[in-house]
Design a protein around this motif. Structure first.
Motif, PDB file in Angstrom:
ATOM      1  N   TRP A 273      86.006  50.644  55.600  1.00 47.28           N
ATOM      2  CA  TRP A 273      86.619  51.392  54.410  1.00 47.28           C
ATOM      3  C   TRP A 273      85.818  52.469  54.008  1.00 47.28           C
ATOM      4  O   TRP A 273      86.174  53.838  53.501  1.00 47.28           O
ATOM      5  N   GLU A 274      84.670  53.063  54.473  1.00 47.92           N
ATOM      6  CA  GLU A 274      84.047  54.236  54.031  1.00 47.92           C
ATOM      7  C   GLU A 274      84.273  55.436  54.868  1.00 47.92           C
ATOM      8  O   GLU A 274      84.273  56.555  54.881  1.00 47.92           O
ATOM      9  N   VAL A 275      85.393  55.075  55.521  1.00 45.72           N
ATOM     10  CA  VAL A 275      85.701  56.049  57.029  1.00 45.72           C
ATOM     11  C   VAL A 275      86.475  57.003  55.886  1.00 45.72           C
ATOM     12  O   VAL A 275      86.601  58.085  55.669  1.00 45.72           O
ATOM     13  N   LEU A 276      87.411  55.871  54.610  1.00 44.12           N
ATOM     14  CA  LEU A 276      88.413  56.850  54.006  1.00 44.12           C
ATOM     15  C   LEU A 276      87.366  57.773  52.946  1.00 44.12           C
ATOM     16  O   LEU A 276      87.951  58.554  52.281  1.00 44.12           O
ATOM     17  N   LEU A 277      85.531  57.866  52.965  1.00 44.28           N
ATOM     18  CA  LEU A 277      85.437  58.628  52.072  1.00 44.28           C
ATOM     19  C   LEU A 277      85.362  59.861  52.610  1.00 44.28           C
ATOM     20  O   LEU A 277      85.392  61.210  52.485  1.00 44.28           O
ATOM     21  N   GLU A 278      84.533  59.301  53.952  1.00 44.59           N
ATOM     22  CA  GLU A 278      84.357  60.496  55.126  1.00 44.59           C
ATOM     23  C   GLU A 278      85.667  61.904  54.983  1.00 44.59           C
ATOM     24  O   GLU A 278      85.428  62.519  55.210  1.00 44.59           O
ATOM     25  N   HIS A 279      86.998  60.859  54.932  1.00 42.74           N
ATOM     26  CA  HIS A 279      88.421  61.693  55.426  1.00 42.74           C
ATOM     27  C   HIS A 279      88.977  61.978  54.237  1.00 42.74           C
ATOM     28  O   HIS A 279      89.902  62.603  53.806  1.00 42.74           O
ATOM     29  N   GLU A 280      88.360  62.108  53.040  1.00 42.97           N
ATOM     30  CA  GLU A 280      89.011  62.506  51.968  1.00 42.97           C
ATOM     31  C   GLU A 280      89.464  61.615  51.419  1.00 42.97           C
ATOM     32  O   GLU A 280      90.766  62.751  50.170  1.00 42.97           O
ATOM     33  N   ILE A 281      89.713  60.628  51.636  1.00 43.14           N
ATOM     34  CA  ILE A 281      91.219  60.440  51.566  1.00 43.14           C
ATOM     35  C   ILE A 281      91.065  59.134  50.306  1.00 43.14           C
ATOM     36  O   ILE A 281      91.509  59.993  49.152  1.00 43.14           O
ATOM     37  N   LEU A 282      89.418  59.024  49.484  1.00 39.82           N
ATOM     38  CA  LEU A 282      89.396  58.158  48.670  1.00 39.82           C
ATOM     39  C   LEU A 282      88.115  58.998  47.753  1.00 39.82           C
ATOM     40  O   LEU A 282      87.191  59.625  48.462  1.00 39.82           O
ATOM     41  N   VAL A 283      88.436  59.965  46.761  1.00 39.94           N
ATOM     42  CA  VAL A 283      87.614  60.770  46.497  1.00 39.94           C
ATOM     43  C   VAL A 283      87.125  60.519  44.690  1.00 39.94           C
ATOM     44  O   VAL A 283      87.813  59.295  44.057  1.00 39.94           O
ATOM     45  N   PRO A 284      86.422  61.040  44.238  1.00 42.59           N
ATOM     46  CA  PRO A 284      85.447  60.667  42.407  1.00 42.59           C
ATOM     47  C   PRO A 284      86.712  60.644  41.576  1.00 42.59           C
ATOM     48  O   PRO A 284      86.701  60.130  40.565  1.00 42.59           O
ATOM     49  N   GLU A 285      87.809  62.101  41.849  1.00 50.14           N
ATOM     50  CA  GLU A 285      88.380  62.569  40.678  1.00 50.14           C
ATOM     51  C   GLU A 285      89.608  61.098  40.956  1.00 50.14           C
ATOM     52  O   GLU A 285      90.227  60.717  39.152  1.00 50.14           O
ATOM     53  N   MET A 286      89.739  60.116  41.491  1.00 51.01           N
ATOM     54  CA  MET A 286      90.651  59.284  41.018  1.00 51.01           C
ATOM     55  C   MET A 286      90.229  58.008  40.216  1.00 51.01           C
ATOM     56  O   MET A 286      90.989  57.482  39.014  1.00 51.01           O
ATOM     57  N   PHE A 287      88.802  58.319  39.618  1.00 46.71           N
ATOM     58  CA  PHE A 287      88.027  57.160  39.209  1.00 46.71           C
ATOM     59  C   PHE A 287      88.776  58.163  37.898  1.00 46.71           C
ATOM     60  O   PHE A 287      88.326  56.956  36.346  1.00 46.71           O
ATOM     61  N   LEU A 288      89.617  59.301  37.003  1.00 50.99           N
ATOM     62  CA  LEU A 288      89.451  59.676  36.557  1.00 50.99           C
ATOM     63  C   LEU A 288      91.326  59.621  35.903  1.00 50.99           C
ATOM     64  O   LEU A 288      92.247  59.267  34.880  1.00 50.99           O
ATOM     65  N   LEU A 289      91.775  58.727  36.222  1.00 47.24           N
ATOM     66  CA  LEU A 289      93.545  58.196  36.727  1.00 47.24           C
ATOM     67  C   LEU A 289      93.639  57.016  36.716  1.00 47.24           C
ATOM     68  O   LEU A 289      93.345  56.230  37.584  1.00 47.24           O
ATOM     69  N   ASP A 290      94.318  56.572  35.628  1.00 41.62           N
ATOM     70  CA  ASP A 290      95.324  54.479  35.763  1.00 41.62           C
ATOM     71  C   ASP A 290      96.566  54.878  36.707  1.00 41.62           C
ATOM     72  O   ASP A 290      96.809  56.100  37.088  1.00 41.62           O
ATOM     73  N   LYS A 291      97.109  53.365  36.558  1.00 39.21           N
ATOM     74  CA  LYS A 291      97.905  53.081  37.356  1.00 39.21           C
ATOM     75  C   LYS A 291      99.149  54.593  36.550  1.00 39.21           C
ATOM     76  O   LYS A 291      99.990  54.706  37.672  1.00 39.21           O
ATOM     77  N   ARG A 292      99.631  54.544  35.783  1.00 38.04           N
ATOM     78  CA  ARG A 292     100.494  55.367  35.205  1.00 38.04           C
ATOM     79  C   ARG A 292     100.592  56.833  35.703  1.00 38.04           C
ATOM     80  O   ARG A 292     101.555  57.605  36.441  1.00 38.04           O
ATOM     81  N   ALA A 293      99.425  57.325  35.815  1.00 33.21           N
ATOM     82  CA  ALA A 293      98.941  58.572  36.293  1.00 33.21           C
ATOM     83  C   ALA A 293      99.557  58.768  37.446  1.00 33.21           C
ATOM     84  O   ALA A 293      99.547  59.539  38.957  1.00 33.21           O
ATOM     85  N   ALA A 294      98.907  57.632  38.616  1.00 35.57           N
ATOM     86  CA  ALA A 294      98.466  57.718  40.058  1.00 35.57           C
ATOM     87  C   ALA A 294     100.371  57.472  39.661  1.00 35.57           C
ATOM     88  O   ALA A 294     101.190  58.384  41.562  1.00 35.57           O
TER      89      ALA A 294
END
Length: 461
Positions: A273-294
């Motif tokens: 799962w941590e590989v997703l962070l290394e490849h910038e697939i999961l990024v901190p900006e996602m914490f600002l988004l709710d389901k509607r924004a996604a």
């Protein structure tokens, strides 16, 4: 009762803030057609329908005289849910057509706060007439007597459907259709780029790298404002595979007694799962988004893929009717058969101390029929009912996961984490947030999670 349509029957959703204020003040007032499977005969289905009708008559289907208060106003039935209004369109239409003499007031609360607020409202005997519950809530409130035994109206459901809401041999909720998380992708975009669905986890990583580095495009849309959804991402990548193993299935039971470890058991899997962070697939900006924004990001072509559930499919199609949506699920690292995060996560329970108990039970009973389940399914196309010998025809887009649904390879391990499963899972999500924000490494976060779990157990004792 003659079915008729009525307009403007539903009162607007009240805000979470209003309910929270009531809870803090103590006990504030809470403000495609079905087809039988090849193994099912038409006679069997007719018999089941007949049994359902008799059960409704036994509990007393509301009459026109019963549907009005003394002052002549329509009786309002309150229903609590963690799904927003736009996710309940077909359910609302079904109830308004089936019971036109009544008014239905839907109360929406965010999932993060839902259980705690409903616990308070049920304990104070001030909860809505009908309450959506998940399996841990069902066990808790069945034990306390806050919700009614509905075994008499759930006989037509499979054992898998009833088990999630069973306590002491009795069923306490009518199951919604199944739920799960999968990946939606833009089929037209994939065809233009000569890309295909990834066959395994590493192919998925390569696909994300292509869109991010070669096309300068966001590979994945995800709203992690709710930390539970981030926790789900850890289960998907690739822990859904681990929790289907013989030892993994006992994780929740062992966790309740301090015999399971997030660090010792999950670190190896979560390192992927941590590989997703290394490849910038999961990024901190996602914490600002709710389901509607996604959903908006995906539907407007700003992201190539999206993590979603069946109810999101209709939302995507509404936002972009011309979009061709494909669906896939990631194989776990051992290349075993796929298992999706999900299962029987929502049921409709009757508040034992509601203002209109008999009417509420009649409405919940109507959701146990094929017609009622179809209305629920239309709000989450891609799912499937737990009614025995009944299935609904999902769009071709869902063909890649059809076998998974038919074989019920859906895993929701956190529901077995004990009476504090919600608190544990939210804490798990918060620890993973620290990893994404680069404030902790994964090993430290999981070790801290073990300590948090121990503290929660000690508080219980």
């Amino acid at each position: 009762m003659k079915i008729s349509r009525i307009k403007n029957i539903f009162v607007g959703m009240i805000t979470t803030l209003a309910v929270a204020a009531g809870a803090l003040n103590g006990c504030g007032q809470a403000a495609n057609p079905a087809e039988s499977t090849p193994n099912a005969s038409s006679e069997a289905l007719q018999e089941a329908a007949s049994d359902t009708t008799s059960r409704e008559q036994t509990i007393g289907k509301p009459t026109a005289d019963e549907s009005t208060d003394i002052g002549g106003e329509k009786i309002t039935i309150r229903i609590a849910s963690w799904y927003q209004e736009s996710y309940l369109t077909n359910l609302k239409n079904y109830l308004s057509e089936e019971f036109p003499e009544y008014s239905f007031h839907f109360l929406y609360l965010e999932k993060n706060n839902y259980e705690a607020l409903m616990d308070d409202q049920l304990a104070c005997k001030a909860a809505p007439d009908i309450v959506c519950i998940d399996p841990p809530m069902a066990r808790k409130h069945a034990k306390s007597g806050n919700i009614m035994n509905v075994s008499d109206i759930t006989a037509a459901f499979s054992e898998e459907g009833k088990e999630a809401f069973t306590y002491d041999g009795k069923v306490y909720a009518v199951p919604n259709t199944c739920n799960y998380e999968c990946f939606f992708y833009n089929k037209k975009l994939f065809e233009e780029e000569w890309k295909k669905e990834p066959a395994d986890y590493m192919e998925y990583i390569e696909l994300c790298d292509y869109f991010r580095l070669e096309k300068n495009m966001k590979p994945l849309a995800a709203g992690f404002k709710d930390e539970r959804l981030l926790a789900n991402s850890a289960i998907i990548f690739p822990n859904a595979g681990y929790f289907t193993t013989i030892y993994g299935k006992t994780f929740g039971d062992r966790l309740q007694f301090g015999k399971a470890s997030f660090y010792k058991e999950l670190y190896a899997d979560l390192s992927l799962w941590e590989v997703l962070l290394e490849h910038e697939i999961l990024v901190p900006e996602m914490f600002l988004l709710d389901k509607r924004a996604a959903i908006e990001e995906f539907a407007t072509g700003k992201a190539a893929m999206m993590v979603g559930e069946p109810a999101d499919y209709a939302q995507v199609m509404e936002a972009n009717p011309e979009m061709e949506v494909g669906i896939f699920v990631i194989m776990d690292k051992r290349n075993k058969e796929s298992a999706m995060i999900g299962g029987n996560e929502c049921g409709f329970a009757v508040n034992s101390y509601g203002k209109h108990v008999e009417e509420a039970k009649a409405f919940v009973a109507s959701l146990a029929t094929t017609e009622g389940q179809e209305a629920l399914w239309r709000d989450r196309v891609g799912s499937q009912t737990y009614l025995a010998n009944v299935k609904f025809s999902n769009p071709d887009s869902f063909d890649p996961i059809r076998d998974i649904l038919e074989e019920n390879r859906l895993v929701a391990p956190y529901y077995s984490w004990g009476p504090h499963s919600r608190e544990l899972y939210q804490t798990f999500g918060r620890e993973l947030q620290q990893v994404v924000l680069d404030k902790k490494d994964l090993a430290t976060a999981l070790q801290d999670m073990d300590q948090e779990a121990q503290l929660i157990r000690e508080e219980e004792w």
